[in-house]
Design a protein around this motif. Structure first.
Motif, PDB file in Angstrom:
ATOM      1  N   ASN A 198     103.212  56.519  89.875  1.00 37.49           N
ATOM      2  CA  ASN A 198     104.367  57.402  90.041  1.00 37.49           C
ATOM      3  C   ASN A 198     104.825  58.051  88.741  1.00 37.49           C
ATOM      4  OD1 ASN A 198     105.288  56.742  93.001  1.00 37.49           O
ATOM      5  ND2 ASN A 198     104.814  54.780  92.036  1.00 37.49           N
ATOM      6  N   CYS A 199     104.579  57.382  87.620  1.00 39.44           N
ATOM      7  CA  CYS A 199     104.979  57.936  86.327  1.00 39.44           C
ATOM      8  C   CYS A 199     104.137  57.310  85.227  1.00 39.44           C
ATOM      9  CB  CYS A 199     106.466  57.713  86.065  1.00 39.44           C
ATOM     10  SG  CYS A 199     106.944  55.978  85.876  1.00 39.44           S
ATOM     11  N   ILE A 251      96.288  59.670  91.742  1.00 37.52           N
ATOM     12  CA  ILE A 251      95.539  58.812  90.815  1.00 37.52           C
ATOM     13  C   ILE A 251      95.084  59.563  89.570  1.00 37.52           C
ATOM     14  CG2 ILE A 251      93.441  57.430  90.542  1.00 37.52           C
ATOM     15  CD1 ILE A 251      93.883  56.488  93.456  1.00 37.52           C
ATOM     16  N   PRO A 252      94.349  60.659  89.678  1.00 39.33           N
ATOM     17  CA  PRO A 252      93.899  61.308  88.441  1.00 39.33           C
ATOM     18  C   PRO A 252      95.006  61.974  87.637  1.00 39.33           C
ATOM     19  CG  PRO A 252      93.227  62.592  90.350  1.00 39.33           C
ATOM     20  CD  PRO A 252      93.761  61.298  90.876  1.00 39.33           C
ATOM     21  N   ASP A 253      96.079  62.424  88.270  1.00 37.21           N
ATOM     22  CA  ASP A 253      97.129  63.140  87.547  1.00 37.21           C
ATOM     23  C   ASP A 253      98.129  62.213  86.855  1.00 37.21           C
ATOM     24  OD1 ASP A 253      95.986  65.487  88.339  1.00 37.21           O
ATOM     25  OD2 ASP A 253      97.496  65.992  89.843  1.00 37.21           O
ATOM     26  N   ILE A 254      98.336  61.033  87.401  1.00 31.98           N
ATOM     27  CA  ILE A 254      99.341  60.121  86.862  1.00 31.98           C
ATOM     28  C   ILE A 254      98.702  58.981  86.075  1.00 31.98           C
ATOM     29  CG2 ILE A 254     101.254  58.568  87.440  1.00 31.98           C
ATOM     30  CD1 ILE A 254     101.939  61.395  88.158  1.00 31.98           C
ATOM     31  N   ASN A 255      97.514  58.558  86.480  1.00 29.72           N
ATOM     32  CA  ASN A 255      96.936  57.321  85.976  1.00 29.72           C
ATOM     33  C   ASN A 255      95.966  57.562  84.827  1.00 29.72           C
ATOM     34  OD1 ASN A 255      95.397  54.462  86.487  1.00 29.72           O
ATOM     35  ND2 ASN A 255      97.441  54.493  87.348  1.00 29.72           N
ATOM     36  N   PHE A 256      96.517  57.893  83.661  1.00 32.83           N
ATOM     37  CA  PHE A 256      95.744  58.117  82.441  1.00 32.83           C
ATOM     38  C   PHE A 256      96.165  57.078  81.407  1.00 32.83           C
ATOM     39  CE2 PHE A 256      99.492  60.851  82.631  1.00 32.83           C
ATOM     40  CZ  PHE A 256     100.181  60.434  81.501  1.00 32.83           C
ATOM     41  N   ILE A 257      95.542  57.106  80.225  1.00 34.08           N
ATOM     42  CA  ILE A 257      95.926  56.174  79.170  1.00 34.08           C
ATOM     43  C   ILE A 257      95.944  56.895  77.831  1.00 34.08           C
ATOM     44  CG2 ILE A 257      93.570  55.360  78.754  1.00 34.08           C
ATOM     45  CD1 ILE A 257      94.762  52.558  78.259  1.00 34.08           C
ATOM     46  N   SER A 267      91.224  61.605  83.707  1.00 27.97           N
ATOM     47  CA  SER A 267      90.159  61.716  84.690  1.00 27.97           C
ATOM     48  C   SER A 267      89.604  63.132  84.756  1.00 27.97           C
ATOM     49  CB  SER A 267      90.695  61.323  86.075  1.00 27.97           C
ATOM     50  OG  SER A 267      89.784  61.659  87.096  1.00 27.97           O
ATOM     51  N   LYS A 268      88.322  63.229  85.015  1.00 22.17           N
ATOM     52  CA  LYS A 268      87.668  64.515  85.246  1.00 22.17           C
ATOM     53  C   LYS A 268      88.328  65.264  86.394  1.00 22.17           C
ATOM     54  CE  LYS A 268      83.106  66.320  86.635  1.00 22.17           C
ATOM     55  NZ  LYS A 268      81.720  65.924  87.024  1.00 22.17           N
ATOM     56  N   GLN A 269      88.930  64.527  87.314  1.00 19.38           N
ATOM     57  CA  GLN A 269      89.545  65.140  88.501  1.00 19.38           C
ATOM     58  C   GLN A 269      91.018  65.507  88.299  1.00 19.38           C
ATOM     59  OE1 GLN A 269      87.585  63.805  92.460  1.00 19.38           O
ATOM     60  NE2 GLN A 269      88.217  61.911  91.443  1.00 19.38           N
ATOM     61  N   GLN A 273      96.092  72.236  85.002  1.00 14.91           N
ATOM     62  CA  GLN A 273      97.284  73.045  84.744  1.00 14.91           C
ATOM     63  C   GLN A 273      98.464  72.219  84.237  1.00 14.91           C
ATOM     64  OE1 GLN A 273      95.280  73.132  87.302  1.00 14.91           O
ATOM     65  NE2 GLN A 273      95.256  75.095  88.391  1.00 14.91           N
ATOM     66  N   HIS A 274      98.505  70.932  84.625  1.00 15.28           N
ATOM     67  CA  HIS A 274      99.618  70.084  84.175  1.00 15.28           C
ATOM     68  C   HIS A 274      99.670  69.979  82.659  1.00 15.28           C
ATOM     69  CE1 HIS A 274     100.390  69.185  88.241  1.00 15.28           C
ATOM     70  NE2 HIS A 274      99.621  68.129  88.389  1.00 15.28           N
ATOM     71  N   TRP A 275      98.520  70.050  82.021  1.00 12.35           N
ATOM     72  CA  TRP A 275      98.449  69.816  80.587  1.00 12.35           C
ATOM     73  C   TRP A 275      98.676  71.092  79.769  1.00 12.35           C
ATOM     74  CZ3 TRP A 275      98.880  64.882  80.308  1.00 12.35           C
ATOM     75  CH2 TRP A 275      98.343  64.093  81.328  1.00 12.35           C
ATOM     76  N   THR A 276      98.896  72.204  80.447  1.00 10.80           N
ATOM     77  CA  THR A 276      99.157  73.463  79.738  1.00 10.80           C
ATOM     78  C   THR A 276     100.565  73.995  79.986  1.00 10.80           C
ATOM     79  OG1 THR A 276      98.235  74.758  81.589  1.00 10.80           O
ATOM     80  CG2 THR A 276      96.727  74.116  79.827  1.00 10.80           C
ATOM     81  N   LYS A 277     101.265  73.456  80.966  1.00  7.86           N
ATOM     82  CA  LYS A 277     102.568  73.989  81.332  1.00  7.86           C
ATOM     83  C   LYS A 277     103.709  73.467  80.466  1.00  7.86           C
ATOM     84  CE  LYS A 277     101.719  75.134  86.212  1.00  7.86           C
ATOM     85  NZ  LYS A 277     102.123  74.857  87.620  1.00  7.86           N
ATOM     86  N   HIS A 278     103.576  72.242  79.963  1.00  5.17           N
ATOM     87  CA  HIS A 278     104.670  71.664  79.186  1.00  5.17           C
ATOM     88  C   HIS A 278     104.359  71.772  77.696  1.00  5.17           C
ATOM     89  CE1 HIS A 278     107.722  68.907  77.733  1.00  5.17           C
ATOM     90  NE2 HIS A 278     108.267  68.907  78.938  1.00  5.17           N
ATOM     91  N   ARG A 279     105.328  72.224  76.938  1.00 10.22           N
ATOM     92  CA  ARG A 279     105.111  72.499  75.511  1.00 10.22           C
ATOM     93  C   ARG A 279     104.693  71.257  74.734  1.00 10.22           C
ATOM     94  NH1 ARG A 279     109.339  70.710  72.520  1.00 10.22           N
ATOM     95  NH2 ARG A 279     111.224  70.104  73.653  1.00 10.22           N
TER      96      ARG A 279
END
Length: 311
Positions: A198-199, A251-257, A267-269, A273-279
């Motif tokens: 979730n976060c 899973i791929p969008d939230i579950n990183f390290i 994750s490759k999946q 876009q999430h990683w370019t929208k926030h400064r």
């Protein structure tokens, strides 16, 4: 394993030592079996092992010492362990908070055998560092534990972690030097199973979260007091901005390290876009890996890693 001592005070500082576990030797060959064991899809062991070896190599190439606990098990224990399909989700088994190792307690009977397998090794490697939940008949799966910084910890209760377990360990967490523990009770579904679905912390001042969490209060405990705050208020109080996701692939969008303050292993999946929208994310170094087959088990990169040392 005596060349280092466990140490974790955040989710984002440089990762130096991590515990993993290779996937079991069993396939999950059809959707009926997958559904009955709580997985999202069929899984081929050979592909899963290829994913795992790529994952392990990536961590090692980044300078992280990797301990695969499956290689340390005794022969009699290996016979069972190699057939435990969830064993590579090591995050739930234990967590290092400060300088101590807190043992998890399985919230699912399917996963119960893994816990003593891993705990026996941790007790062997670090005999003075291990702490156990003292409250009987409780559950504590450490995917529900998020170390925000040296001051605060966020813990989810509900589907796999109980309030009684948190109350059992809270005093020792305060003794480690943390001043606040915030308890949240999130929806109890497969896509919200643990807090890290979730976060997640992306840096010292940014947390990424599903947007529904803004509606949830947290119960904030200190050594002497308690109060209620909204999730955003509590996180802001501890120096975090929140990047609320309205659309996400859990899973791929939230579950990183975090490998270090500048680098995320994703994750490759993951939705790029999430990683370019926030400064605060635009300058992050992103390392992508293919864990597609492993993610079919219902967990992601964070679920598969147990940090033992961050500096």
């Amino acid at each position: 394993m005596g060349s280092f001592q466990p140490n974790c005070w955040s989710e984002h500082e440089e990762l130096k030592v991590v515990m993993l576990c290779a996937p079991s030797k069993l396939d999950v060959p059809d959707l009926t079996i997958a559904e009955n064991v709580g997985w999202d899809a069929t899984v081929n062991h050979v592909k899963a092992m290829d994913n795992f070896m790529g994952f392990k190599t990536t961590l090692e190439n980044a300078g992280v010492k990797v301990i695969d606990y499956s290689e340390e098990l005794s022969t009699d224990v290996k016979t069972v362990s190699e057939q435990l399909i969830n064993r590579y989700f090591v995050r739930d088994l234990a967590c290092v908070i400060g300088n101590s190792i807190f043992h998890g307690v399985a919230g699912s009977s399917l996963r119960r055998p893994e816990y003593p397998h891993a705990h026996s090794l941790l007790e062997k490697w670090f005999p003075e560092k291990n702490l156990k939940v003292t409250q009987p008949s409780t559950a504590l799966e450490c995917g529900d534990v998020l170390i925000l910084n040296k001051d605060a910890i966020l813990i989810n209760i509900g589907m796999r972690t109980t309030l009684e377990a948190v109350e059992s360990i809270k005093d020792r967490i305060f003794q480690e030097g943390f001043s606040e523990i915030a308890i949240i009770d999130l929806p109890r579904r497969s896509d919200t199973l643990h807090l890290d679905m979730n976060c997640n912390v992306t840096s010292a001042n940014l947390l990424i979260a599903k947007n529904f969490m803004r509606y949830f209060p947290v119960h904030v405990l200190t050594a002497q007091t308690n109060r209620f705050e909204m999730t955003e208020q509590f996180l802001n109080h501890h120096g975090f901005d929140i990047y609320w996701l309205e659309k996400y692939n859990t899973i791929p969008d939230i579950n990183f390290i975090n490998l270090n303050p500048e680098t995320l292993l994703i994750s490759k999946q993951a939705t790029k876009q999430h990683w370019t929208k926030h400064r605060l994310l635009q300058k992050k170094n992103l390392i992508e890996i293919d864990v597609t087959e492993l993610e079919k088990g219902g967990g992601g990169i964070r679920c598969m890693t147990l940090p033992l040392l961050r500096k």
